[in-house]
Design a protein around this motif. Sequence first.
Motif, PDB file in Angstrom:
ATOM      1  N   TYR A   1       0.841  -1.188   0.000  1.00 30.49           N
ATOM      2  CA  TYR A   1       0.000   0.000   0.000  1.00 30.49           C
ATOM      3  C   TYR A   1       0.880   1.243   0.000  1.00 30.49           C
ATOM      4  CZ  TYR A   1      -3.514   3.411   1.447  1.00 30.49           C
ATOM      5  OH  TYR A   1      -4.337   4.509   1.510  1.00 30.49           O
TER       6      TYR A   1
ATOM      7  N   THR B   1       0.463   5.608  -1.259  1.00 24.66           N
ATOM      8  CA  THR B   1      -0.139   6.730  -1.969  1.00 24.66           C
ATOM      9  C   THR B   1       0.822   7.899  -1.896  1.00 24.66           C
ATOM     10  OG1 THR B   1      -1.264   7.671  -0.039  1.00 24.66           O
ATOM     11  CG2 THR B   1      -2.459   5.970  -1.284  1.00 24.66           C
TER      12      THR B   1
ATOM     13  N   ASN C   1      -3.750   1.066  -7.433  1.00 27.69           N
ATOM     14  CA  ASN C   1      -4.778   1.047  -6.394  1.00 27.69           C
ATOM     15  C   ASN C   1      -6.008   0.293  -6.885  1.00 27.69           C
ATOM     16  OD1 ASN C   1      -7.165   1.966  -4.832  1.00 27.69           O
ATOM     17  ND2 ASN C   1      -5.669   3.255  -3.783  1.00 27.69           N
TER      18      ASN C   1
END
Length: 210
Positions: free
Chosen positions: A144, A146, A178
């Motif tokens: 993960y 961002t 994503n």
Amino acid sequence: MKNNYDSIAGYYDVLSRMVFFRAQVKAQIDQLHAIPANSTVLIAGGGTGWILEEIAKIHPSGLTITYIEISSKMLDLSKKREVKSNAVTFIHSAMEDFKTNFSYDVLITAFFFDNFSADHVEIVFNQLNKLLKKDGIWLFADFYYTRQSGKRWQWLLLQTMYLFFSKISSVEAKSLVNTEHLFREKDYLSLKEAFYYSGFIKTIIYQKMT
């Protein structure tokens, strides 16, 4: 062949633990309590198959598992795992080439979607979505990151990983895609989320609502 880990099958788990310690393992194990007894399970890209032994610790019998892996060497390792009295069908195939009229109660995709390019991710997601029954459970685990909340070391590690695996295993992805919007668009309910390895690994237990 794209996304094939034959060349590192024998030491893939050791390599993973050298970098992430047991974070990837714990992330997946923590989700397994969500598998209902006597259910049908599809595991996409299962790797060396250690997850089968962890599943068998919780459900020593009653499960019907379809195990799909593109690497023949990974599949050979998986077939040696102790699955107790669960019924496991091992299939040597890319997920996108797998065809069946069967549907499943549970899908498991652990560190799977990070192999695919953005266009390919949606194709594979839609295929898997069709295989999951209404109210079925999808156990999702992956890296993960961002730009808004990610840390520089996470970005650097991702770049290093993609460079390494593009050379070793012909991984087609160049960056992390994503997938959460795909689950939202198909009306999945997020039952539980968790983070590991300082937020670099995220797991979500989804339920298919429609």
